[in-house]
Design a protein around this motif. Structure first.
Motif, PDB file in Angstrom:
ATOM      1  N   SER C  41      25.045 -29.427 -11.999  1.00  0.00           N
ATOM      2  CA  SER C  41      24.528 -29.266 -13.367  1.00  0.00           C
ATOM      3  C   SER C  41      25.675 -29.204 -14.367  1.00  0.00           C
ATOM      4  O   SER C  41      25.605 -29.784 -15.459  1.00  0.00           O
ATOM      5  N   GLN C  85      17.072 -28.857 -15.641  1.00  0.00           N
ATOM      6  CA  GLN C  85      16.607 -28.283 -14.383  1.00  0.00           C
ATOM      7  C   GLN C  85      15.389 -27.384 -14.606  1.00  0.00           C
ATOM      8  O   GLN C  85      14.438 -27.401 -13.849  1.00  0.00           O
ATOM      9  N   ASP C 162      18.070 -33.558 -13.949  1.00  0.00           N
ATOM     10  CA  ASP C 162      18.585 -32.451 -13.163  1.00  0.00           C
ATOM     11  C   ASP C 162      17.443 -31.962 -12.277  1.00  0.00           C
ATOM     12  O   ASP C 162      16.554 -31.252 -12.752  1.00  0.00           O
ATOM     13  N   GLU C 163      17.480 -32.405 -11.043  1.00  0.00           N
ATOM     14  CA  GLU C 163      16.481 -32.039 -10.039  1.00  0.00           C
ATOM     15  C   GLU C 163      15.058 -32.325 -10.491  1.00  0.00           C
ATOM     16  O   GLU C 163      14.270 -31.425 -10.768  1.00  0.00           O
TER      17      GLU C 163
HETATM   18 MG   LIG Z   1      21.804 -27.216 -11.128  1.00  0.00          MG
END
Ligand SMILES: [Mg+2]
Ligand SMILES: Nc1ncnc2c1ncn2[C@@H]1O[C@H](COP(=O)(O)OP(=O)(O)OP(=O)(O)O)[C@@H](O)[C@H]1O
Lengths: 482, 256, 248
Positions: C41, C85, C162-163
């Motif tokens: 991140s 995220q 992010d994910e």
């Molecule tokens: Mg992360």
């Protein structure tokens, strides 16, 4: 329910806020849009302490404008005032710094002058300024007055405390004692005489009644003649008015008066050391002056505490000499006054002494060259005043009758009672006629039952000044100071 | 010993950076006031939040303060026989001091803390970062409207507080303490100037700026999750109130 | 083309990125894998300028964004879309407001048109009829999908995820994977995705980069990576607790 958008809510909110702001601003007065209304005046004060810009300017307690600026100019406070356009401020208005309420907000009061004085224009200057005793000043003043009074009493004690003075005082006290002790006796002894006097008086009034009846008939018979008489009287009084006018004009020419005062003062100076000193001492003048003005400033607006200083000289025809009086009259109320008088009597002060010459005891009335002092309390009932106390250094009393709005006074006084009957009391009857505010003439018969040949008719002139006038005199008459 | 100096040094550095950041944010926020496009909706929303929604609490405190002032000053003034000065006392105290200061303190408590919480939450949930990545300046989008709202709403709230304070004082003075209504209003009008009201309003501009700037700053730089958000809210109120009182003193001494 | 050259970043004394070198090709999907807490991140936040590097360069089309002025970088940012995220939805706005936000801020589109686009994007991430809900009322997976819709609503050239599938059920994960590869192929967009999801990686990745101990240890096409003998990469792809990577 009506659902308002955020915009509408904020709009209403802002609107309400602005309305309240404008409302309050208008309510508390004078939000001015654009140029301020009214005109500008200036006034210079010695002291503008406590005054803020925007302080109100009032006439008769009504706000007529605001103090816009306070500047210092030549060590004086120069105030720039903004006066409402519809308000007229005359040239003779007097500006006074005043305090309103407990918490002491300062404002400027403009006291109107004469109603037909011209009004001030834009940029005009209020030239008349007065100061009022405020708390702070009052305290200082009272302290000053206290120390002045101390000084005066010190002067007096130095006068009275000398050998001569002591003797004088002792005599006064002794006389007073005598009066009180023997006042009963005299009344008892003279009871009979009093009743005869009363009988005589009744007869007298009866004859007056007759006389007036005669007078009435006389008037009816001589109506025309009387008319002419009245006319003459009128003319005479007109002439008198003219004369008074001249006198009035002379009055401001103080110098003349001063010089006569001066000569008197010099005479006093030559004649008597101690009192001359008191009278000629410049500090005494100053102290007296300050004390008087101090007391008056303090009392000011409430019941006015009036103080008079007068002098009169009375020419005694039989004596071919002048009897001088210098008096201080303090009048705390309209119907009450205290009189303090210094009397210079050419016949001197009389004393009856028992002298033993070659075994034979005789009483002799001796005179001594010294000043006599009077200290009297007077109380007035309408046109009649009764006074009493010390008269010419001895116990006594007097009765005054006022006529023609106080312009004429008929006075009778009795003092210097000798209860050993070696000499008669000193009686005096006379009249005083005021010519104007300052000058008067007197005439009468002094000591008219004297056993010692002191009786004499007299004619006198005199003047009387109130403290305000006095202030002027003392500050502008250096000639009085040695 | 060394530790002590290190700590002092860190504190000094923090103080300087905080002040610096605050002024930077202020400078940016003020700069963006003049840069279009204007997000009027945002500004109106913040005005509603700071102004309209504080109305109730401000009216409540204003009126009660006016009432208490009337009661207290009556007790004191009665001793001097100056009961007629209750009106001016209430009005002048409200207009010059209590109106602006109380309003500011109440708004700090209500809106300042909420503002810091909102911005703090936005920070820790990366909403501010999201704004930034969407090519939107977070200062312009979030802080400028809040400061504009503070600047415009506090003076209005203050005027309302002044007004309800005077009304509250009037109510107590006239109905409970039996002061003549004419005298009450008359004396009030005598003693209070437009300047007195304007003076309070001027102060409230500064207070509006301080409240929103401090709250925005605290929220904007929140770190440390939910706990950090709580801290930001607390700091916004504490720092805001302290700065209001300190600046009130400074403003008073400057304006007189 | 995004080139990351010798990027270093520490938080206080903790070194997170210790000289990252990575070139991301245009029009492809690059998946960055690595253990939790390794700094993935942090790395992509550098790409969008949310973090400033201690040293190193980030070149976007040859220009170093770390040295750019505010205004210039704002223009660069307009080419980017990002899914956080934690989704990072504006909780003061509805779902539609969130998704439509970039359009509203940066285009002159009418509200009605924006609404149309929003509905379409939401439908593509599998959400229907949620437009007027508030983010707080959504599940974690729904938030993520709303965030995804918002990231791609402007059809940006470069999108960072992010994910994207964390917190989604396997079926939804697969559908998101399909959506990503479809849109990427259709628009030739550059995708940068961070994930631990090996299935997703194999499904969408053109390129895979593994970050380990502050560095990119392996970077290459997904087929190559499958054959790569690096024990660290092998252990990660196998999802095994045994190997050189220490589980503390
Ligand atoms: Mg992360
Ligand atoms: N603002 C920050 N301040 C201090 N440390 C940070 C900060 N941001 C990240 N870190 C640290 O950097 C390291 C990397 O964090 P990062 O969020 O990049 O991990 P990640 O690889 O994304 O892990 P995950 O897969 O769990 O999201 C972590 O140890 C974290 O503690």
């Amino acid at each position: 329910m009506l659902k308002l958008s955020a915009e509408a809510k904020v709009g209403i909110f802002v609107f309400i806020g602005l309305i309240l702001l404008v409302y309050m601003s208008l309510r508390v007065g004078g939000i001015k849009f654009g140029r301020e209304e009214g005109y500008t005046l200036t006034v210079r004060l010695d002291n503008a302490s406590g005054l803020d810009t925007n302080a109100s300017v009032r006439v008769a307690g009504v706000e007529v404008g605001r103090v816009r600026k306070i500047l210092l100019e030549d060590n004086k406070a120069k105030l720039v005032l903004r006066i409402r356009p519809e308000v007229k401020i005359g040239k003779d208005f007097t500006a006074v710094l005043r305090t309103s309420g407990m918490l002491g907000e300062r404002y400027l009061e403009l006291i109107p002058g004469s109603p037909n004085a011209p009004s001030l224009e834009e940029g005009g200057d209020i030239t008349r300024v007065a100061t009022y005793a405020d708390m702070e000043k009052l305290i200082n003043l009272l302290a000053d007055v206290a120390s002045d009074v101390k000084n005066v009493t010190a002067s007096f004690s130095s006068v009275l405390g000398g050998n001569e003075g002591e003797a004088t005082l002792k005599n006064i006290v002794k006389n007073l004692e005598e009066v009180t002790e023997n006042v009963n006796a005299i009344i008892k002894e003279n009871d009979k005489r009093f009743s005869t006097v009363m009988v005589n008086f009744e007869d007298f009034s009866a004859s007056i009644k007759d006389a007036s009846r005669n007078l009435n008939s006389l008037i009816v018979e001589n109506k025309d003649n009387l008319k002419g008489g009245v006319e003459n009287l009128k003319n005479a009084s007109l002439k008198l008015e003219e004369a008074m006018d001249t006198l009035n004009k002379i009055a401001p020419k103080v110098e003349d008066t001063i010089s006569s005062v001066d000569s008197i003062a010099k005479k006093i100076d030559r004649g008597e050391g101690t009192l001359g000193k008191l009278i000629n001492d410049p500090t005494t003048h100053e102290i007296l002056n300050k004390t008087l003005s101090g007391i008056n400033n303090y009392i000011d607006r409430t019941e006015r505490f009036r103080t008079f200083v007068s002098y009169r000289g009375e020419f005694l025809f039989d004596e071919q000499d002048t009897k001088n009086y210098l008096s201080l009259k303090v009048q705390p109320k309209a119907d009450k006054y205290y009189l303090f008088e210094v009397v210079d009597d050419p016949r001197g002060r009389r004393k009856t002494e028992t002298v033993t010459i070659g075994g034979a005891t005789t009483s002799v009335t001796k005179t001594s060259q010294e000043f006599k002092l009077s200290l009297e309390l007077a109380k007035r009932f309408e046109d009649l005043a009764i006074r009493g106390g010390v008269i010419e250094s001895s116990g006594g009393f007097g009765i005054d009758y006022y006529m023609l709005k106080d312009r004429v006074k008929i006075a009778f006084e009795a003092f210097d009672f000798d209860f050993n009957k070696k000499r008669n009391p000193h009686l005096k009857i006379g009249t005083l006629v005021r010519l104007n505010k300052y000058f008067f003439v007197t005439a009468g018969y002094d000591d008219f039952i004297s056993k010692d040949g002191f009786e004499s008719a007299y004619l006198g002139v005199g003047f009387e000044f109130e403290d305000e006038d006095l202030k002027y005199l003392f500050t502008s008459a250096p000639s009085i100071k040695p | 010993m060394r530790e002590l100096f290190e700590r002092l040094g860190r504190m000094a550095v923090t103080a300087v950076t905080v002040t610096g950041n605050m002024f930077l944010i202020l400078a940016q926020a003020v700069y963006f006031i003049f840069i279009p496009p204007y997000k009027l909706r945002n500004i109106v929303k913040q005005m509603e939040f700071v102004g309209v929604k504080s109305l109730f609490v401000v009216i409540l405190t204003g009126s009660f303060t006016g009432m208490v002032l009337a009661m207290q000053s009556f007790n004191a003034l009665k001793r001097f026989g100056a009961e007629s000065l209750v009106g001016p006392t209430v009005a002048l105290s409200m207009a010059r001091e209590l109106g602006p200061v109380l309003t500011a303190l109440m708004v700090t408590g209500r809106a300042g803390s909420a503002m810091a919480t909102e911005l703090g939450t936005m920070r820790v949930t990366e909403q501010i970062d999201a704004l930034y990545t969407m090519a939107i300046n977070p200062v312009k989008y979030l802080i400028t409207p809040r400061i504009v709202a503070g600047l415009s709403m506090l003076p209005i709230l203050t005027v309302i507080t002044d007004f309800v304070g005077v009304i509250g004082g009037y109510f107590v003075g006239v109905t409970l303490l039996n002061i003549n209504p004419g005298v009450y209003i008359g004396r009030t009008v005598d003693f209070v100037n437009v300047d007195d009201i304007m003076y309070g309003v001027t102060k409230s501009f500064f207070f509006g700026l301080i409240i929103t700037l401090v709250a925005s700053y605290q929220g904007f730089y929140t770190t440390g999750g939910a706990e950090g958000v709580g801290r930001a809210a607390t700091n916004a109120v504490v720092v805001g109130c302290v700065l209001i009182l300190v600046s009130d003193y400074i403003l008073t001494s400057i304006m007189f | 083309m995004i080139e990351i050259i010798d990027l270093k970043k520490s938080f206080n004394v903790k070194v997170v990125l210790d000289g990252v070198d990575l070139a991301i090709e245009d029009g492809k999907t690059t998946v960055i894998i690595g253990r939790s807490g390794v700094g993935k991140s942090v790395l992509i936040k550098h790409i969008v300028g949310l973090l400033k590097p201690d040293s190193g360069k980030i070149l976007v089309d040859g220009k170093d964004i770390t040295k750019m002025g505010e205004r210039e970088f704002t223009e660069v940012l307009k080419r980017f879309g990002m899914l956080f995220q934690g989704a990072a939805l504006f909780d003061s706005m509805t779902v539609a407001g969130n998704v439509g936000f970039p359009l509203k801020e940066h285009t002159d589109l009418a509200d009605k048109d924006i609404r149309g686009i929003v509905t379409e994007k939401l439908r593509r991430v599998g959400l229907v009829g949620v437009e007027d809900m508030m983010p707080a009322d959504l599940s974690g997976g729904m938030k993520k999908r709303v965030g995804l819709a918002r990231a791609i609503v402007m059809d940006p050239e470069i999108v960072l995820f992010d994910e994207p599938t964390t917190g989604l059920d396997p079926i939804m994960s697969d559908s998101i994977a399909n959506l990503m590869s479809e849109t990427q192929k259709a628009l030739k967009t550059t995708y940068i995705a961070i994930t631990h999801d090996i299935a997703l990686t194999y499904k969408i990745a053109d390129m895979v980069a593994m970050i380990y101990e502050g560095k990119i240890i392996e970077h290459g096409a997904v087929e190559e990576m499958k054959k790569n003998a690096n024990p660290v990469l092998r252990q990660f792809l196998a999802g095994s607790a045994q190997g050189p990577i220490k589980v503390y």
